[in-house]
Scaffold this motif. Sequence first.
Motif, mmCIF file in Angstrom:
data_model
loop_
_atom_site.group_PDB
_atom_site.id
_atom_site.type_symbol
_atom_site.label_atom_id
_atom_site.label_comp_id
_atom_site.label_asym_id
_atom_site.label_seq_id
_atom_site.Cartn_x
_atom_site.Cartn_y
_atom_site.Cartn_z
ATOM 1 N N ALA A 39 14.812 -5.624 -8.656
ATOM 2 C CA ALA A 39 13.322 -4.748 -9.039
ATOM 3 C C ALA A 39 12.319 -5.824 -8.376
ATOM 4 C CB ALA A 39 12.958 -4.305 -10.288
ATOM 5 N N LEU A 40 11.745 -5.196 -7.509
ATOM 6 C CA LEU A 40 10.427 -6.120 -6.864
ATOM 7 C C LEU A 40 9.345 -5.404 -7.095
ATOM 8 C CD1 LEU A 40 9.630 -8.341 -4.646
ATOM 9 C CD2 LEU A 40 9.562 -6.614 -3.095
ATOM 10 N N LEU A 41 8.358 -6.391 -8.013
ATOM 11 C CA LEU A 41 7.257 -5.635 -8.280
ATOM 12 C C LEU A 41 6.198 -5.966 -7.377
ATOM 13 C CD1 LEU A 41 6.576 -4.714 -11.425
ATOM 14 C CD2 LEU A 41 6.010 -6.948 -12.014
ATOM 15 N N VAL A 42 5.345 -5.061 -6.820
ATOM 16 C CA VAL A 42 4.502 -5.210 -5.906
ATOM 17 C C VAL A 42 3.097 -5.302 -6.492
ATOM 18 C CG1 VAL A 42 3.445 -4.219 -3.763
ATOM 19 C CG2 VAL A 42 5.905 -4.038 -4.252
ATOM 20 N N GLN A 43 2.320 -6.217 -6.486
ATOM 21 C CA GLN A 43 1.212 -6.500 -7.310
ATOM 22 C C GLN A 43 -0.074 -6.550 -6.457
ATOM 23 O OE1 GLN A 43 1.869 -9.371 -10.519
ATOM 24 N NE2 GLN A 43 2.298 -7.521 -11.882
ATOM 25 N N GLY A 44 -1.025 -6.375 -6.829
ATOM 26 C CA GLY A 44 -2.327 -6.459 -6.211
ATOM 27 C C GLY A 44 -3.474 -5.662 -6.510
ATOM 28 N N ASP A 45 -4.646 -6.007 -6.236
ATOM 29 C CA ASP A 45 -5.909 -5.395 -6.882
ATOM 30 C C ASP A 45 -5.961 -3.981 -6.055
ATOM 31 O OD1 ASP A 45 -6.505 -7.782 -8.174
ATOM 32 O OD2 ASP A 45 -7.737 -8.563 -6.694
ATOM 33 N N ASN A 46 -7.057 -3.211 -6.358
ATOM 34 C CA ASN A 46 -7.326 -2.118 -5.839
ATOM 35 C C ASN A 46 -7.631 -2.230 -4.382
ATOM 36 O OD1 ASN A 46 -9.154 -0.998 -8.740
ATOM 37 N ND2 ASN A 46 -7.187 -0.214 -8.075
ATOM 38 N N GLY A 47 -6.906 -1.506 -3.534
ATOM 39 C CA GLY A 47 -7.282 -1.676 -2.361
ATOM 40 C C GLY A 47 -6.354 -2.796 -1.475
ATOM 41 N N ALA A 48 -5.436 -3.386 -2.019
ATOM 42 C CA ALA A 48 -4.803 -4.521 -1.490
ATOM 43 C C ALA A 48 -3.710 -4.021 -0.618
ATOM 44 C CB ALA A 48 -4.087 -5.452 -2.747
ATOM 45 N N GLY A 49 -3.344 -2.928 -0.766
ATOM 46 C CA GLY A 49 -2.192 -2.384 0.359
ATOM 47 C C GLY A 49 -0.785 -1.890 -0.463
ATOM 48 N N LYS A 50 -0.871 -1.728 -1.480
ATOM 49 C CA LYS A 50 0.293 -1.530 -2.211
ATOM 50 C C LYS A 50 0.971 -0.139 -2.009
ATOM 51 C CE LYS A 50 -1.594 -1.838 -6.510
ATOM 52 N NZ LYS A 50 -2.875 -2.158 -5.970
ATOM 53 N N THR A 51 0.018 0.872 -1.905
ATOM 54 C CA THR A 51 0.546 2.185 -1.640
ATOM 55 C C THR A 51 0.986 2.372 -0.030
ATOM 56 O OG1 THR A 51 -0.720 3.385 -3.294
ATOM 57 C CG2 THR A 51 -0.524 4.610 -1.380
ATOM 58 N N THR A 52 0.181 1.776 0.689
ATOM 59 C CA THR A 52 0.421 1.627 1.936
ATOM 60 C C THR A 52 1.636 0.919 2.395
ATOM 61 O OG1 THR A 52 -2.052 1.398 2.381
ATOM 62 C CG2 THR A 52 -0.663 0.933 4.332
ATOM 63 N N LEU A 53 2.073 0.088 1.681
ATOM 64 C CA LEU A 53 3.398 -0.689 1.997
ATOM 65 C C LEU A 53 4.183 0.216 1.703
ATOM 66 C CD1 LEU A 53 5.372 -3.038 2.520
ATOM 67 C CD2 LEU A 53 4.795 -3.927 0.119
ATOM 68 N N LEU A 54 4.102 0.820 0.549
ATOM 69 C CA LEU A 54 5.000 1.788 0.083
ATOM 70 C C LEU A 54 5.688 2.874 1.092
ATOM 71 C CD1 LEU A 54 5.827 -0.026 -2.498
ATOM 72 C CD2 LEU A 54 5.802 2.357 -3.837
ATOM 73 N N ARG A 55 4.313 3.423 1.578
ATOM 74 C CA ARG A 55 4.376 4.690 2.436
ATOM 75 C C ARG A 55 5.136 4.209 3.621
ATOM 76 N NH1 ARG A 55 1.830 9.149 1.173
ATOM 77 N NH2 ARG A 55 1.145 9.711 3.364
#
Length: 224
Positions: A39-55
């Motif tokens: 598993a790769l845990l993608v962490q970051g604050d609000n707006g860091a780009g996590k959702t964008t990366l997954l999309r």
Amino acid sequence: MTPIDHSAPPLLQARGLRFARNDEPVFGPLDFAVDAGEALLVQGDNGAGKTTLLRVLAGLLRADEGQIDIDGRPAHPARRARAIAYLGHLPGLKADLSALENLNFLCGLQGRRRAQLPENALGIVGLAGYEDALARQLSAGQKKRLSLARLWLAPAPVWLLDEPYANLDLDGIELVNRMVQAHLREGGAALVTTHGAYAAPPVRTRMLVLGAPSRLADAEAGHA
Ligand SMILES: Nc1ncnc2c1ncn2[C@@H]1O[C@H](COP(=O)(O)OP(=O)(O)OP(=O)(O)O)[C@@H](O)[C@H]1O
């Protein structure tokens, strides 16, 4: 259990992956790989780009630069459709279909794992007895559980889970962790976004921390 072939290419690999909006960098360039059983845990604050990366990984947004490979080969749409299951912020359910009808509809569209039945999946996520409940009558947490049932049925080896713990009670958080553990044991892989504060699957986990600048913290954060 499917034995994990450690000589195989990563299930998912990104090289030089970069995304910008209106010339403003959102993330990258990023390099990372996720192997079967990991598993790769993608962490970051609000707006860091996590959702964008997954999309971007799911093929819902186009990267500005870089390459995504699945099983060592370029992630073209048909390969993504076979290999990737995406659990987003929105449940993606048909509001006027029942819980069971939703699962049957999605399985008809995207296939399902052999030996996994929609009725059983509802039981696994704690929705036994809700077969005939319309999706729009379910609570936010129950909708999330229905999306998890869909995920459980999906034949795809790579799970992209965007904030999978959101809206879930403690039992639901443990359910997500059990599902991820079982999926990894069967040779799957998962990318999981979290704000980092409250939950992470207790599995062999690496971390990708998004921020400025993005960096890969190849830390063994797993508890297993
Ligand atoms: N549809 C959009 N149009 C324009 N900008 C967007 C859009 N979606 C996201 N952004 C911007 O892109 C950046 C990254 O957003 P993203 O949703 O990927 O972050 P995140 O790390 O998932 O945040 P959160 O933890 O709040 O969910 C943010 O600055 C956000 O404002």
